[in-house]
Motif scaffolding. Structure first.
Motif, short mmCIF file in Angstrom:
data_model
loop_
_atom_site.label_atom_id
_atom_site.label_comp_id
_atom_site.label_asym_id
_atom_site.label_seq_id
_atom_site.Cartn_x
_atom_site.Cartn_y
_atom_site.Cartn_z
N GLU A 178 0.96 -1.17 0.08
CA GLU A 178 -0.08 -0.07 -0.08
C GLU A 178 0.95 1.25 -0.07
OE1 GLU A 178 -3.36 0.47 -0.15
OE2 GLU A 178 -3.22 -1.85 -0.74
N GLU A 180 3.88 1.60 -1.06
CA GLU A 180 4.49 1.78 -2.69
C GLU A 180 3.44 2.38 -3.62
OE1 GLU A 180 7.76 -1.80 -2.51
OE2 GLU A 180 5.79 -2.14 -3.25
N LYS A 181 2.19 2.57 -3.32
CA LYS A 181 1.34 2.90 -4.13
C LYS A 181 1.51 4.54 -4.24
CE LYS A 181 -2.20 -0.61 -4.16
NZ LYS A 181 -3.45 -0.95 -3.57
N GLY A 182 2.09 4.89 -3.05
CA GLY A 182 2.31 6.46 -3.08
C GLY A 182 1.37 7.48 -2.83
N LYS A 183 0.20 6.94 -2.53
CA LYS A 183 -0.97 7.71 -2.21
C LYS A 183 -1.07 7.96 -0.69
CE LYS A 183 -4.58 6.66 -5.39
NZ LYS A 183 -5.58 6.00 -5.28
N LEU A 184 -0.87 9.39 -0.22
CA LEU A 184 -1.29 9.68 1.28
C LEU A 184 -2.05 10.45 1.20
CD1 LEU A 184 3.03 10.03 1.44
CD2 LEU A 184 1.56 8.38 2.82
N ILE A 186 -2.50 7.30 4.34
CA ILE A 186 -3.10 5.96 4.22
C ILE A 186 -3.59 5.78 5.49
CG2 ILE A 186 -2.17 3.57 4.25
CD1 ILE A 186 0.42 4.36 2.51
N ILE A 298 8.53 6.87 0.78
CA ILE A 298 7.87 7.97 1.48
C ILE A 298 8.90 8.64 2.58
CG2 ILE A 298 6.14 8.34 3.45
CD1 ILE A 298 4.61 5.85 2.63
N TYR A 303 6.58 12.58 6.89
CA TYR A 303 5.41 11.87 7.40
C TYR A 303 5.69 10.94 8.32
CZ TYR A 303 2.97 13.28 3.04
OH TYR A 303 2.48 14.03 1.84
#
Ligand code: DAH
Length: 343
Positions: A178, A180-184, A186, A298, A303
């Protein structure tokens, strides 16, 4: 008048002597005596010829005759109705049918669903990953490089043709996928099955279930972690127990802790399940290690986050007072049936 009276008496005799349990013959009776062209009606029509001084007496006689015929008809209907309860059919529709046995949810599924719904209320989404994992997602990215001694904590089933692949030993691998998908930010929980090369006993099995949690955002603190987990145990078990955090070690978190609750089976007095300590460990947790964040692309300066992982079998055993986890995979319907009402 004599003549009319005789006719009435003859009809009365005929009616009294009539009996049948055949519905066709009963119908003949109805037509003959009380139908619109029947004998009772035709004798009543004779009333107009009766002398006025006899009208009263004759009216009464005719009325008696009518009642007699009607009562007889009711009686005949009843005897013929009883013979044919379903109007000619031989099927008894009032008999109970054959019931189909209905299964029940497995206690592990019941508890997994409950855990998921508690965290969903806090805004966590469900994420899933593969059960056959590569070394990077199961170990290396989680700050467990090759030859790291902590790999021994989790006896691994490797794929014999290619040991770069393995059955995942924990659901922490889903965190990596999750991130690695890079969407923050999370905020996820990851329920799933995991595998370890362990000796099967009342407390351990070679496969079991975990739920992983991960929250990463701008400014996540250890206090957020504690409040989230306090909320969880309260929702799961109620108020009647104590909770404690113990410092611990996991390569993927720093600081790390384990959360214990006072044993729900012996009430904290000490038993086999709590190994006579009065406390049962229910999950591992901590602040995500900066190396893990960086491994997954990240920025660890910007973060922060917390993570936790728990075994569903352990939670289920405490919730339903089950003392041996082998029973979960024995398919004994006597055990499974006990969860019919728990949905
Ligand atoms: N992966 C650990 C295990 O299987 C459980 C765990 C501990 C998960 C701490 C975490 C964590 O995310 O922060 O034993």
């Amino acid at each position: 008048m004599e003549n009319l009276l005789t006719q009435i008496n003859n009809l009365k005799d005929e009616i009294n002597n009539f009996s049948s349990n055949d519905e066709n013959i009963a119908e003949v009776f109805r037509i003959k005596f009380i139908g619109s062209n029947g004998s009772v009606k035709s004798l009543m029509a004779e009333m107009k010829n009766v002398a006025p001084e006899n009208k009263r007496e004759m009216g009464k006689e005719l009325n008696d005759l009518k009642l007699l015929a009607e009562n007889k008809w009711e009686e005949l209907k009843k005897t013929t109705d009883n013979r044919h309860p379903t109007s000619g059919s031989t099927i008894d529709l009032s008999l109970p049918g054959n019931s189909l046995p209905i299964g029940s949810r497995h206690p592990i599924s019941i508890v997994r669903n409950k855990i998921v719904s508690i965290f969903q209320r806090l805004g966590f989404a469900v994420a899933e990953g593969p059960e056959i994992e590569d070394d990077w997602h199961n170990f290396t990215a989680l700050n467990l490089p090759e030859n790291h001694p902590a790999r021994d904590m989790q006896d691994t089933f490797y794929v014999s043709q290619d040991p770069a692949w393995m059955l995942r030993t924990h659901t922490s691998s889903v965190q990596v996928r999750e991130m690695e998908k890079g969407k923050l930010p999370i905020r996820i929980i990851c329920p799933g099955r995991v595998y370890r090369n362990e000796t099967i006993s009342a407390r351990a099995h070679c496969f079991f279930h975990q739920v992983e949690g991960l929250y990463i955002a701008d400014d996540v603190s250890f206090a957020d972690l504690k409040q989230t987990l306090y909320f969880f145990v309260k929702e799961m078990f109620g108020d009647d127990f104590k909770v404690r955090f113990r410092p611990s070690y996991f390569p993927f978190t720093e600081p790390s802790a384990e959360m214990d609750i006072s044993c729900l089976i012996c009430g904290g007095k000490g038993c086999n399940v709590c190994k006579h300590t009065g406390w049962v460990e229910i999950l591992g947790c901590g602040m995500v290690h900066p190396n893990v964040l960086e491994n997954c692309g990240i920025d660890s300066k910007k973060y922060s986050g917390f993570a936790f992982g728990m075994g569903i079998e352990r939670i289920t055993m405490l919730k339903y007072q089950i003392k041996d986890l082998r029973i979960f995979s024995e398919n004994d319907v006597r055990f499974l049936k006990q969860f019919e009402s728990a949905v």
